[in-house]
Design an enzyme around this catalytic site. Structure first.
Site, PDB file in Angstrom:
ATOM      1  N   HIS A 130      -4.490  -1.220   5.100  1.00  0.00           N
ATOM      2  CA  HIS A 130      -4.784  -2.058   3.942  1.00  0.00           C
ATOM      3  C   HIS A 130      -6.257  -2.439   4.039  1.00  0.00           C
ATOM      4  O   HIS A 130      -6.694  -2.944   5.066  1.00  0.00           O
ATOM      5  CB  HIS A 130      -3.956  -3.350   3.974  1.00  0.00           C
ATOM      6  N   HIS A 158      -0.368   3.437   7.344  1.00  0.00           N
ATOM      7  CA  HIS A 158      -1.310   3.135   6.262  1.00  0.00           C
ATOM      8  C   HIS A 158      -2.159   1.928   6.627  1.00  0.00           C
ATOM      9  O   HIS A 158      -1.730   1.047   7.355  1.00  0.00           O
ATOM     10  CB  HIS A 158      -0.577   2.911   4.937  1.00  0.00           C
TER      11      HIS A 158
END
Length: 185
Positions: free
Chosen positions: A173, A171
């Site tokens: 950010h 993932h």
């Protein structure tokens, strides 16, 4: 638990003494919020929270790494399948972007690939992941525009326990909405 407290307190004591703060004895009745500055203008409560959060974050990352490759569903898989609600800001056929529940900036969005395909962390990327990795970065640009931070934002990828990765589903950010500092961490 006692070892963690002792270690944390020991780290706090050393950090405070280096910054000109006195630390109460561990066995006294004095609250940790009552550190008295001797010479430094640093706010003690903020510093204590930072050290404590860093220790907890590192411990969480080590615990998460222990089950990283078991193949079970992650919290992000549950968000993708809508088992867990989230505040979605962007979605297409390959990625999903949603607001972080613990934001570190006025804008803090996570972007994840919808298909994990063994991509639990950036350090495990293979040539077959090149397309989705490029798409994640393009999606970061799209999210930044939608969130009004295209003039300046940061993209962060934590890879592995030493980088405090706590969810083993790759993932990104996206952070923005305030002046970023350097070095970051």
């Amino acid at each position: 638990m006692a070892a963690t407290f002792t270690t944390s307190f020991s780290l706090l004591r050393r950090a405070r003494l280096l910054r000109g703060y006195t630390i109460p004895n561990a066995f006294s009745n004095t609250s940790l919020d009552r550190f008295r500055p001797t010479s430094a203008p640093l706010r003690p409560q903020r510093f204590v929270r930072y050290i404590t959060a860093s220790i907890n974050e590192a411990a969480s990352a080590r615990a998460a790494a222990a089950t990283a490759d078991d193949g079970g569903p992650t919290i992000f898989d549950k968000i993708i399948s809508r088992e867990i609600p989230s505040s979605i800001v962007f979605e297409d056929e390959k990625v999903l972007a949603f607001r972080d529940v613990n934001p570190q900036a006025p804008v803090h969005v996570l972007i994840i690939p919808k298909l994990r395909d063994g991509l639990t962390q950036l350090g495990k990327a293979e040539p077959k992941h090149a397309e989705v990795l490029g798409h994640l970065l393009y999606a970061a640009k799209v999210v930044a525009e939608k969130e009004g931070i295209a003039e300046g934002f940061r993209v962060v990828i934590n890879s592995g326990p030493a980088a405090c990765q706590s969810v083993y589903h790759l993932h990104l950010h996206i952070l923005g909405g305030r002046q970023m500092k350097w070095p970051p961490g």
